[in-house]
Design a protein around this motif. Structure first.
Motif, PDB file in Angstrom:
ATOM      1  N   GLY A  59       0.843  -1.196   0.000  1.00  0.00           N
ATOM      2  CA  GLY A  59       0.000   0.000   0.000  1.00  0.00           C
ATOM      3  C   GLY A  59       0.881   1.249   0.000  1.00  0.00           C
ATOM      4  N   ASN A  60       0.360   2.310   0.563  1.00  0.00           N
ATOM      5  CA  ASN A  60       1.062   3.588   0.607  1.00  0.00           C
ATOM      6  C   ASN A  60       2.395   3.452   1.358  1.00  0.00           C
ATOM      7  N   TRP A  61       2.349   2.858   2.532  1.00  0.00           N
ATOM      8  CA  TRP A  61       3.576   2.687   3.325  1.00  0.00           C
ATOM      9  C   TRP A  61       4.398   1.515   2.794  1.00  0.00           C
ATOM     10  N   GLY A  62       3.726   0.445   2.425  1.00  0.00           N
ATOM     11  CA  GLY A  62       4.442  -0.714   1.885  1.00  0.00           C
ATOM     12  C   GLY A  62       5.286  -0.322   0.683  1.00  0.00           C
ATOM     13  N   SER A  63       4.737   0.515  -0.191  1.00  0.00           N
ATOM     14  CA  SER A  63       5.469   0.914  -1.399  1.00  0.00           C
ATOM     15  C   SER A  63       6.622   1.861  -1.047  1.00  0.00           C
ATOM     16  N   ALA A  64       6.374   2.762  -0.094  1.00  0.00           N
ATOM     17  CA  ALA A  64       7.456   3.685   0.314  1.00  0.00           C
ATOM     18  C   ALA A  64       8.617   2.893   0.901  1.00  0.00           C
ATOM     19  N   ILE A  65       8.300   1.862   1.654  1.00  0.00           N
ATOM     20  CA  ILE A  65       9.351   1.082   2.307  1.00  0.00           C
ATOM     21  C   ILE A  65      10.029   0.156   1.295  1.00  0.00           C
ATOM     22  N   ALA A  66       9.291  -0.264   0.271  1.00  0.00           N
ATOM     23  CA  ALA A  66       9.899  -1.093  -0.783  1.00  0.00           C
ATOM     24  C   ALA A  66      10.972  -0.296  -1.518  1.00  0.00           C
ATOM     25  N   ARG A  67      10.744   0.986  -1.671  1.00  0.00           N
ATOM     26  CA  ARG A  67      11.728   1.842  -2.338  1.00  0.00           C
ATOM     27  C   ARG A  67      13.024   1.887  -1.526  1.00  0.00           C
ATOM     28  N   ILE A  68      12.885   2.043  -0.206  1.00  0.00           N
ATOM     29  CA  ILE A  68      14.068   2.100   0.658  1.00  0.00           C
ATOM     30  C   ILE A  68      14.764   0.744   0.733  1.00  0.00           C
ATOM     31  N   LEU A  99      11.305 -11.176   6.413  1.00  0.00           N
ATOM     32  CA  LEU A  99       9.963 -10.823   5.939  1.00  0.00           C
ATOM     33  C   LEU A  99       9.516  -9.516   6.577  1.00  0.00           C
ATOM     34  N   ILE A 100       9.034  -8.616   5.734  1.00  0.00           N
ATOM     35  CA  ILE A 100       8.502  -7.347   6.247  1.00  0.00           C
ATOM     36  C   ILE A 100       6.982  -7.393   6.100  1.00  0.00           C
ATOM     37  N   PHE A 101       6.270  -7.292   7.212  1.00  0.00           N
ATOM     38  CA  PHE A 101       4.805  -7.283   7.150  1.00  0.00           C
ATOM     39  C   PHE A 101       4.313  -5.845   7.217  1.00  0.00           C
ATOM     40  N   VAL A 102       3.671  -5.397   6.147  1.00  0.00           N
ATOM     41  CA  VAL A 102       3.226  -4.000   6.080  1.00  0.00           C
ATOM     42  C   VAL A 102       1.882  -3.921   5.354  1.00  0.00           C
ATOM     43  N   LEU A 103       0.862  -4.401   6.071  1.00  0.00           N
ATOM     44  CA  LEU A 103      -0.508  -4.410   5.531  1.00  0.00           C
ATOM     45  C   LEU A 103      -1.422  -3.704   6.522  1.00  0.00           C
ATOM     46  N   PRO A 104      -2.535  -3.138   6.044  1.00  0.00           N
ATOM     47  CA  PRO A 104      -3.535  -2.669   7.010  1.00  0.00           C
ATOM     48  C   PRO A 104      -3.917  -3.834   7.935  1.00  0.00           C
ATOM     49  N   HIS A 105      -4.080  -3.558   9.229  1.00  0.00           N
ATOM     50  CA  HIS A 105      -4.110  -4.661  10.196  1.00  0.00           C
ATOM     51  C   HIS A 105      -5.273  -5.620  10.007  1.00  0.00           C
TER      52      HIS A 105
END
Ligand code: NAD
Ligand code: 13P
Length: 344
Positions: free
Chosen positions: A12-21, A90-96
């Motif tokens: 999502g919004n945060w998941g994609s931002a963190i994928a970039r980093i 594994l990075i978990f970054v989904l709406p809860h």
């Protein structure tokens, strides 16, 4: 030692931002990490094309983080199992709300020696019990899980505007936190480490409830002093609520990015605040406002307010949490927003 393969579960919004980093940092530390990072994308069609295909050809998540290029080594995959296969980290970054389903689909498919980090801001309340998602993930998948949370509005992080974040690690497991430090830390995204998984997780979940209250004050036009008061009382309730959990440190709330800093940024610039302000001004429900204002992104604070209310009510403890209670009453029970502070 073998290089570590990284997977991101969420986009999502945060998941994609963190994928970039993370995508950039695995290349920066090429002796430590495999270059390919798989990212689970909940598939959907956008103008007749699959979102995974758009991400893999244009290297942009046009729906959830438009205008930001993702590194070419981030590969969008349309199933959690396909993304997590063979992963060491594994990075978990989904709406809860989506975690139980996604984790159930991963059951038995993740190596017990893998290590996870939860970037989810929420808690699970079920059968009168409350759990942080790092614990849910550990139990369902059988691998160790830390937590990352901080003052991190995704769109700002994605533009390399300076921010800090906090990794909360398990007692005695600083080595895992140091590995995740390499995944995330950049000159403009500074990672701090604390031995407090529960504190970091609960800060991230509970500040969203306070941000709904802060948004109500904005909607009412009450000004900055009122908002500051709601934030102060909110921080007290967050701390009080969390002290029953194992290993929680008071300093996590007052000295880390996950604590006070995230509370501040969310109460001023977050989606929860924005929707709560609109709730007061328009009289529309949160469900409608989420659809109208967030373009497919998800609100976390209203769900969390309901979950915390259920938990406190079952334990007969609501009286100790007048702000959490008022936020719930206004959001779900036709409570009048102007009564937000009447019981504080
Ligand atoms: P988001 O709010 O952008 O949510 C949309 C995501 O949910 C999309 O990837 C969508 O495909 C996915 N989705 C929709 N239905 C789904 C389903 N049925 N199953 C699985 N996935 C589904 O997500 P986000 O901003 O990446 O937030 C993830 C977590 O990170 C949240 O807990 C949030 O609180 C936290 N967080 C967000 C920010 C931020 O600024 N956005 C910052 C820090 C932390
Ligand atoms: P919102 O979900 O309210 O946008 O908060 C984002 C966040 O967690 C910033 O750290």
């Amino acid at each position: 030692p073998q290089r570590q393969r990284l997977a991101i579960i969420g986009s999502g919004n945060w998941g994609s931002a963190i994928a970039r980093i993370a995508g950039r940092n695995v290349l920066r530390y090429s002796d430590v990490f495999e270059p390919e990072v798989r990212m689970y994308v909940h598939e959907e069609m956008i103008d007749g094309r699959k979102l995974t295909e758009i991400i893999n050809t244009e290297h942009e998540n046009v729906k959830y983080l438009p205008g930001i290029k993702l590194p070419d080594n981030v590969l969008a995959v349309d199933s959690p199992v396909g993304a997590a296969e063979g992963a060491d980290l594994l990075i978990f970054v989904l709406p809860h709300q989506f975690i139980p389903n996604v984790c159930n689909s991963l059951r038995g498919k993740v190596s017990p020696t893998a290590r996870a980090v939860s970037m989810i801001k929420g808690v699970e309340v079920r059968d009168g019990q409350i759990r942080i998602f790092a614990d849910v993930i550990e139990e369902l998948l059988g691998c160790k899980c830390s937590a990352l949370s901080g003052a991190n509005i995704a769109n700002e992080v994605a533009q390399d505007k300076f921010s800090e974040t906090t990794i909360g690690y398990r007692a005695g497991d600083r080595a895992t936190a140091e590995l995740f430090f390499k995944v995330f830390d950049t000159p403009t995204f500074r990672v701090g480490l604390v031995e407090d998984v529960a504190g970091v997780s609960l800060c991230g979940a509970l500040k969203n409830v306070v941000a709904i209250g802060a948004g109500f004050t904005d909607g009412l036009g009450w000004g900055d002093n009122a908002k500051a008061a709601v934030m102060r009382i909110g921080l007290m309730e967050m701390k009080q609520f969390s002290m029953d959990f194992d290993g929680v440190k008071s300093s996590t709330f007052t000295e880390t990015s996950a604590g006070i800093a995230d509370l501040i940024t969310t109460c001023f610039g977050g989606r929860n605040r924005k929707c709560a302000e609109a709730f007061v001004k328009t009289g529309k429900s949160f469900d409608v406002l989420e659809k109208e204002l967030l373009g497919g992104q998800k609100l976390q604070g209203t769900e969390t307010a309901r979950e915390i209310h259920t938990f406190l009510k079952q334990r007969g403890r609501l009286d100790g949490y007048p702000l959490f209670r008022s936020v719930y009453e206004i959001a779900y029970n036709d409570g009048a927003a102007k009564d937000l502070t009447s019981k504080l």
